[in-house]
Enzyme design. Structure first.
Site, PDB file in Angstrom:
ATOM      1  N   THR A  50      -4.232   4.518   8.123  1.00 56.29           N
ATOM      2  CA  THR A  50      -3.091   4.259   6.926  1.00 56.29           C
ATOM      3  C   THR A  50      -2.303   5.611   6.536  1.00 56.29           C
ATOM      4  O   THR A  50      -2.811   6.680   6.362  1.00 56.29           O
ATOM      5  CB  THR A  50      -4.338   3.740   5.276  1.00 56.29           C
ATOM      6  OG1 THR A  50      -4.370   2.551   6.417  1.00 56.29           O
ATOM      7  CG2 THR A  50      -2.681   3.588   4.315  1.00 56.29           C
ATOM      8  N   CYS A  59       0.232  -1.096   0.291  1.00 52.50           N
ATOM      9  CA  CYS A  59       0.220  -0.343   0.163  1.00 52.50           C
ATOM     10  C   CYS A  59       1.139   1.543   0.014  1.00 52.50           C
ATOM     11  O   CYS A  59       1.957   1.410   0.558  1.00 52.50           O
ATOM     12  CB  CYS A  59      -0.970  -0.482   1.696  1.00 52.50           C
ATOM     13  SG  CYS A  59      -1.872   1.259   1.666  1.00 52.50           S
ATOM     14  N   HIS A  83     -13.567   4.299  -2.678  1.00 53.01           N
ATOM     15  CA  HIS A  83     -12.590   3.947  -1.994  1.00 53.01           C
ATOM     16  C   HIS A  83     -12.490   2.189  -1.919  1.00 53.01           C
ATOM     17  O   HIS A  83     -11.120   0.949  -2.403  1.00 53.01           O
ATOM     18  CB  HIS A  83     -11.989   3.808   0.067  1.00 53.01           C
ATOM     19  CG  HIS A  83     -10.973   3.645   0.616  1.00 53.01           C
ATOM     20  ND1 HIS A  83      -9.725   4.183   0.100  1.00 53.01           N
ATOM     21  CD2 HIS A  83     -10.541   2.904   1.963  1.00 53.01           C
ATOM     22  CE1 HIS A  83      -8.655   3.478   0.608  1.00 53.01           C
ATOM     23  NE2 HIS A  83      -9.728   2.976   1.443  1.00 53.01           N
ATOM     24  N   TYR A 120      -9.399  -1.286  -4.545  1.00 51.55           N
ATOM     25  CA  TYR A 120      -9.227  -2.651  -4.829  1.00 51.55           C
ATOM     26  C   TYR A 120      -8.442  -3.640  -5.370  1.00 51.55           C
ATOM     27  O   TYR A 120      -7.874  -4.263  -5.640  1.00 51.55           O
ATOM     28  CB  TYR A 120     -10.008  -3.331  -3.307  1.00 51.55           C
ATOM     29  CG  TYR A 120      -9.529  -3.035  -1.682  1.00 51.55           C
ATOM     30  CD1 TYR A 120     -10.112  -1.037  -1.430  1.00 51.55           C
ATOM     31  CD2 TYR A 120      -8.650  -3.629  -0.863  1.00 51.55           C
ATOM     32  CE1 TYR A 120      -9.497  -0.884  -0.530  1.00 51.55           C
ATOM     33  CE2 TYR A 120      -8.920  -2.989   0.310  1.00 51.55           C
ATOM     34  CZ  TYR A 120      -8.980  -1.859   0.725  1.00 51.55           C
ATOM     35  OH  TYR A 120      -8.351  -1.275   1.668  1.00 51.55           O
ATOM     36  N   GLU A 166      -0.093   2.038   9.560  1.00 53.45           N
ATOM     37  CA  GLU A 166      -1.419   1.900  10.485  1.00 53.45           C
ATOM     38  C   GLU A 166      -1.212   2.663  11.924  1.00 53.45           C
ATOM     39  O   GLU A 166      -0.285   2.158  12.815  1.00 53.45           O
ATOM     40  CB  GLU A 166      -2.349   1.100   9.962  1.00 53.45           C
ATOM     41  CG  GLU A 166      -3.136   1.102   9.239  1.00 53.45           C
ATOM     42  CD  GLU A 166      -2.341   0.575   7.962  1.00 53.45           C
ATOM     43  OE1 GLU A 166      -1.767  -0.357   8.269  1.00 53.45           O
ATOM     44  OE2 GLU A 166      -3.029   0.902   6.388  1.00 53.45           O
ATOM     45  N   CYS A 207      -5.222  -1.945  -6.249  1.00 44.67           N
ATOM     46  CA  CYS A 207      -4.148  -1.750  -6.075  1.00 44.67           C
ATOM     47  C   CYS A 207      -3.907  -3.248  -5.505  1.00 44.67           C
ATOM     48  O   CYS A 207      -2.381  -3.976  -5.780  1.00 44.67           O
ATOM     49  CB  CYS A 207      -4.506  -1.118  -4.231  1.00 44.67           C
ATOM     50  SG  CYS A 207      -5.561  -1.387  -3.367  1.00 44.67           S
ATOM     51  N   CYS A 228      -4.565   7.326  -1.733  1.00 47.80           N
ATOM     52  CA  CYS A 228      -5.793   6.897  -2.159  1.00 47.80           C
ATOM     53  C   CYS A 228      -6.608   6.907  -1.186  1.00 47.80           C
ATOM     54  O   CYS A 228      -7.660   7.792  -1.730  1.00 47.80           O
ATOM     55  CB  CYS A 228      -5.814   5.387  -2.834  1.00 47.80           C
ATOM     56  SG  CYS A 228      -6.464   3.660  -1.462  1.00 47.80           S
ATOM     57  N   GLU A 279      -6.112  -6.424   5.684  1.00 44.85           N
ATOM     58  CA  GLU A 279      -5.898  -5.680   5.126  1.00 44.85           C
ATOM     59  C   GLU A 279      -7.223  -5.826   4.132  1.00 44.85           C
ATOM     60  O   GLU A 279      -7.848  -5.530   3.810  1.00 44.85           O
ATOM     61  CB  GLU A 279      -4.259  -5.044   4.871  1.00 44.85           C
ATOM     62  CG  GLU A 279      -5.301  -3.817   4.346  1.00 44.85           C
ATOM     63  CD  GLU A 279      -4.322  -3.162   2.602  1.00 44.85           C
ATOM     64  OE1 GLU A 279      -3.411  -4.041   2.801  1.00 44.85           O
ATOM     65  OE2 GLU A 279      -4.501  -1.720   2.281  1.00 44.85           O
TER      66      GLU A 279
HETATM   67  C1  LIG Z   1      -5.234  -2.429   7.198  1.00 47.56           C
HETATM   68  C2  LIG Z   1      -6.233  -1.475   7.145  1.00 47.56           C
HETATM   69  C3  LIG Z   1      -6.163  -0.463   6.588  1.00 47.56           C
HETATM   70  C4  LIG Z   1      -7.133   0.490   7.078  1.00 47.56           C
HETATM   71  N1  LIG Z   1      -7.061   2.066   6.732  1.00 47.56           N
HETATM   72  C5  LIG Z   1      -7.789   3.205   7.125  1.00 47.56           C
HETATM   73  C6  LIG Z   1      -7.768   4.543   7.299  1.00 47.56           C
HETATM   74  O1  LIG Z   1      -7.028   4.622   6.126  1.00 47.56           O
HETATM   75  N2  LIG Z   1      -9.167   5.044   6.939  1.00 47.56           N
HETATM   76  C7  LIG Z   1     -10.536   4.735   7.921  1.00 47.56           C
HETATM   77  O2  LIG Z   1     -11.376   5.412   8.329  1.00 47.56           O
HETATM   78  N3  LIG Z   1     -10.237   3.464   7.894  1.00 47.56           N
HETATM   79  C8  LIG Z   1      -9.824   2.545   8.073  1.00 47.56           C
HETATM   80  N4  LIG Z   1      -8.957   1.226   8.144  1.00 47.56           N
HETATM   81  C9  LIG Z   1     -10.595   0.817   8.645  1.00 47.56           C
HETATM   82  C10 LIG Z   1     -11.404   0.186   8.197  1.00 47.56           C
HETATM   83  O3  LIG Z   1     -12.466   0.430   7.403  1.00 47.56           O
HETATM   84  C11 LIG Z   1     -11.898  -0.981   9.333  1.00 47.56           C
HETATM   85  O4  LIG Z   1     -11.385  -1.846   9.624  1.00 47.56           O
HETATM   86  C12 LIG Z   1     -13.388  -1.432   9.040  1.00 47.56           C
HETATM   87  O5  LIG Z   1     -14.616  -0.627   8.666  1.00 47.56           O
HETATM   88  C13 LIG Z   1     -14.242  -2.790   9.909  1.00 47.56           C
HETATM   89  O6  LIG Z   1     -14.065  -1.619  11.515  1.00 47.56           O
HETATM   90  P1  LIG Z   1     -13.724  -2.624  12.603  1.00 47.56           P
HETATM   91  O7  LIG Z   1     -11.948  -2.780  12.326  1.00 47.56           O
HETATM   92  O8  LIG Z   1     -13.471  -1.609  13.618  1.00 47.56           O
HETATM   93  O9  LIG Z   1     -14.774  -3.660  12.906  1.00 47.56           O
HETATM   94  P2  LIG Z   1     -15.842  -4.359  13.066  1.00 47.56           P
HETATM   95  O10 LIG Z   1     -15.914  -2.529  13.735  1.00 47.56           O
HETATM   96  O11 LIG Z   1     -14.486  -4.239  15.194  1.00 47.56           O
HETATM   97  O12 LIG Z   1     -15.695  -5.223  12.719  1.00 47.56           O
HETATM   98  C14 LIG Z   1     -15.333  -6.781  13.201  1.00 47.56           C
HETATM   99  C15 LIG Z   1     -16.949  -7.506  13.117  1.00 47.56           C
HETATM  100  O13 LIG Z   1     -17.900  -7.313  13.768  1.00 47.56           O
HETATM  101  C16 LIG Z   1     -18.921  -7.306  12.426  1.00 47.56           C
HETATM  102  N5  LIG Z   1     -19.594  -5.760  13.430  1.00 47.56           N
HETATM  103  C17 LIG Z   1     -19.674  -4.690  13.849  1.00 47.56           C
HETATM  104  N6  LIG Z   1     -20.609  -4.152  14.103  1.00 47.56           N
HETATM  105  C18 LIG Z   1     -21.764  -4.588  13.981  1.00 47.56           C
HETATM  106  C19 LIG Z   1     -22.391  -4.645  14.723  1.00 47.56           C
HETATM  107  N7  LIG Z   1     -23.454  -3.432  15.296  1.00 47.56           N
HETATM  108  N8  LIG Z   1     -23.719  -5.447  14.318  1.00 47.56           N
HETATM  109  C20 LIG Z   1     -23.262  -6.673  13.849  1.00 47.56           C
HETATM  110  N9  LIG Z   1     -21.709  -6.718  13.749  1.00 47.56           N
HETATM  111  C21 LIG Z   1     -20.849  -6.207  13.795  1.00 47.56           C
HETATM  112  C22 LIG Z   1     -18.118  -6.683  11.431  1.00 47.56           C
HETATM  113  O14 LIG Z   1     -19.943  -6.739  10.271  1.00 47.56           O
HETATM  114  C23 LIG Z   1     -17.391  -7.954  10.878  1.00 47.56           C
HETATM  115  O15 LIG Z   1     -17.647  -8.912  11.011  1.00 47.56           O
HETATM  116  C24 LIG Z   1      -8.255   0.219   8.110  1.00 47.56           C
HETATM  117  C25 LIG Z   1      -8.017  -1.157   8.412  1.00 47.56           C
HETATM  118  C26 LIG Z   1      -7.697  -2.057   8.396  1.00 47.56           C
HETATM  119  C27 LIG Z   1      -7.119  -3.146   8.967  1.00 47.56           C
END
Ligand SMILES: Cc1cc2nc3c(=O)[nH]c(=O)nc-3n(C[C@H](O)[C@H](O)[C@H](O)COP(=O)(O)OP(=O)(O)OC[C@H]3O[C@@H](n4cnc5c(N)ncnc54)[C@H](O)[C@@H]3O)c2cc1C
Length: 495
Positions: free
Chosen positions: A191, A100, A293, A297, A258, A300, A104, A444
């Site tokens: 990121t 990465c 966004h 994918y 990150e 990239c 983006c 990721e």
């Molecule tokens: C390498 C990496 C880079 C990233 N870079 C960025 C970035 O630059 N900017 C940015 O803004 N974000 C970034 N993200 C964040 C990414 O968008 C989130 O990881 C993603 O939206 C999931 O949120 P979470 O990690 O909090 O997972 P969680 O919300 O903890 O989700 C985990 C699981 O729980 C489920 N879940 C969550 N909430 C609920 C609910 N209410 N009811 C039922 N199921 C639920 C989900 O579907 C999933 O299966 C990055 C993530 C990664 C891993």
């Protein structure tokens, strides 16, 4: 447009607070810290390539605001061609970095905010779009690297932002005055944040009236007073403090570096505020950003997978089984999956349409299908790479063993594949496969740009199931209206 060197020099001028493994770095140490330098190098490439005539058409474009030549990463899409070129650009850069290059996220935040501020002003009579255009001009003129800051820590996922036990688990406005606003909270998984200039903060979910303080979007310098960053750990990251081979991709690193960004009562002047309490538009902003966004994918990760396929094929050649039928079949399967990912990104771009602001937007259903494929197919591509790579990708001695005057000869001798290939080359490829197909890199693909369920919710919303039912009923010669009435009557009877 900045060069890579000018970009890196500009990072050194910041007064940024970054913690790595519990230690606060001196601001001037951040760029060269072994945990961070690879991410700086890959982002720097997005600046250098814009000066390479070979990539001019993909990397640069004329600003619709100023008419000047700008880096595409600061551009607002003006056509389907722009959307398609974005994807091609991402694949091209990934083929060079194998990871990465972070830019983006801010690019997508700029486009999402451009379209949403326009629509917000039209409906509510606010003045965000003009403000945002000024900010965009500043970003374009200075070739600013912007981190896209959407994801909040979110605490108890079953509760809304305003219902959380701790009010700071989503970024929110704690004070408003005639000069600006004060915000508090944090953004997670950020990121490229520690090697950016600014961050664009956006809400992470649709908001209700009770969540008014959480419907906030604004631009904040990464080194503004009250901002600090806690850098995330990655699989095998301590290897970055050792030699080169064991890192796999020593120059560009793994994923996007990150961090958890904490915002402790940060002041933001009004000219950098692009949403403040307009709850009805926070869902739209999330959706626009997510779809832009998710478009990326197949580009990239398509490029990253090209490198994985290449590494697997080279490993097979170096080990003497490159011509085996099952290896060729597996490489073909990896190619098929990679092009499937890419096809979705191209398709959602080719089907792009103008928004009310004039900026072009991807086909949201296809963009979501593409990202959803990434959450699955990358695992299969990487599984095949590990199959071809062999156990050596998990059990190999270290670079220090190879260099050791007493035992180096054994590593040299027993890790040899084809006799004419130096052992060190085979070790380098094995480490690259290990680096690109495990731990952090895989997660990721799963969660970056949203977890699988976040894509699935778009299917029922956008795929028009009623139309599909109608198609089936028409072809089968069944009167659709009669079936509808009969089902409604049956449902009433059940009540
Ligand atoms: C390498 C990496 C880079 C990233 N870079 C960025 C970035 O630059 N900017 C940015 O803004 N974000 C970034 N993200 C964040 C990414 O968008 C989130 O990881 C993603 O939206 C999931 O949120 P979470 O990690 O909090 O997972 P969680 O919300 O903890 O989700 C985990 C699981 O729980 C489920 N879940 C969550 N909430 C609920 C609910 N209410 N009811 C039922 N199921 C639920 C989900 O579907 C999933 O299966 C990055 C993530 C990664 C891993």
């Amino acid at each position: 447009m900045k060069t890579g060197k000018e970009y890196i020099d500009s990072l050194r001028k910041r007064n940024i607070k970054v913690y790595v493994k519990g230690q606060l770095l001196k601001s001037e140490e951040v760029v060269d810290h072994p945990f961070i330098r690879g991410h700086v190098n890959s982002a720097a490439l997005t600046y250098d390539l814009a000066h390479d005539p070979v990539y001019e058409d993909l990397m640069t474009v004329k600003s619709h605001l100023t008419g000047k030549k700008i880096n595409r990463f600061t551009h607002i899409h003006q056509s389907v061609d722009d959307l398609v070129k974005k994807v091609k650009m991402l694949r091209m850069i990934s083929q060079k970095t194998g990871t990465c290059y972070q830019r983006c996220v801010g690019f997508d935040a700029l486009n999402a905010l451009y379209t949403v501020t326009y629509e917000m002003d039209k409906k509510l009579g606010t003045e965000y779009h003009q403000r945002f255009k000024k900010y965009l001009e500043y970003v374009q003129e200075n070739d600013i690297m912007v981190a896209g800051a959407m994801t909040d820590p979110k605490g108890d996922r079953s509760l809304r932002p305003s219902q959380q036990a701790d009010p700071d688990l989503y970024v929110h406005v704690v004070e408003k005055n005639d000069k600006g606003i004060v915000i508090r909270g944090a953004k997670a998984h950020m990121t490229g944040m520690v090697n950016s200039h600014e961050m664009l903060i956006m809400p992470t979910t649709a908001m209700t009236e009770e969540d008014k303080d959480y419907a906030v979007s604004c631009a904040v310098p990464v080194d503004a007073p009250g901002v600090l960053h806690i850098f995330g750990r990655q699989t095998n990251d301590d290897r970055k403090c050792e030699g080169e081979i064991d890192q796999g991709n020593a120059r560009y690193g793994i994923v996007g570096g990150e961090c958890l960004t904490v915002l402790e009562n940060v002041f933001v002047p009004w000219e950098k505020v692009f949403m403040c309490g307009e709850t009805e538009f926070s869902g739209l902003l999330v959706e626009r950003f997510a779809c832009y966004h998710r478009q990326n994918y197949g580009g990239c990760k398509g490029g990253v997978s090209d490198v994985v396929i290449g590494a697997a094929a080279v490993m097979a050649d170096m080990s003497g089984y490159g011509k085996a039928a099952h290896i060729k079949e597996k490489i073909n399967e990896m190619i098929h999956l990679t092009e499937t990912l890419y096809a979705c990104s191209i398709a959602c771009s080719a089907e792009g349409k103008p928004t009310a602001s004039g900026a072009y937007y991807v086909d949201p259903l296809l963009a979501n299908v593409g990202k959803h494929n990434v959450t699955r197919l990358i695992y299969e591509i990487d599984r095949l790479a590990q199959d071809i790579g062999g156990g050596i990708t998990a059990t190999m001695p270290s670079e220090s063993d190879l260099r050791n005057p007493e035992i180096g000869k054994y590593v040299e001798k027993y890790l040899k594949g084809v006799s004419t290939i130096p052992t060190e080359y085979r070790m380098r490829i094995a480490r690259l496969i290990e680096n690109m197909t495990g731990g952090t890199a895989l997660v990721e693909s799963m969660h970056g740009a949203g977890s699988p369920q976040a894509q699935k919710v778009f299917y029922s919303k956008l795929s028009n199931l009623e139309h599909k039912k109608r198609c089936a009923l028409d072809i089968a010669g069944v009167p659709a209206d009669e079936v509808k009435a009969a089902l409604e009557a049956a449902a009433k009877g059940k009540k």
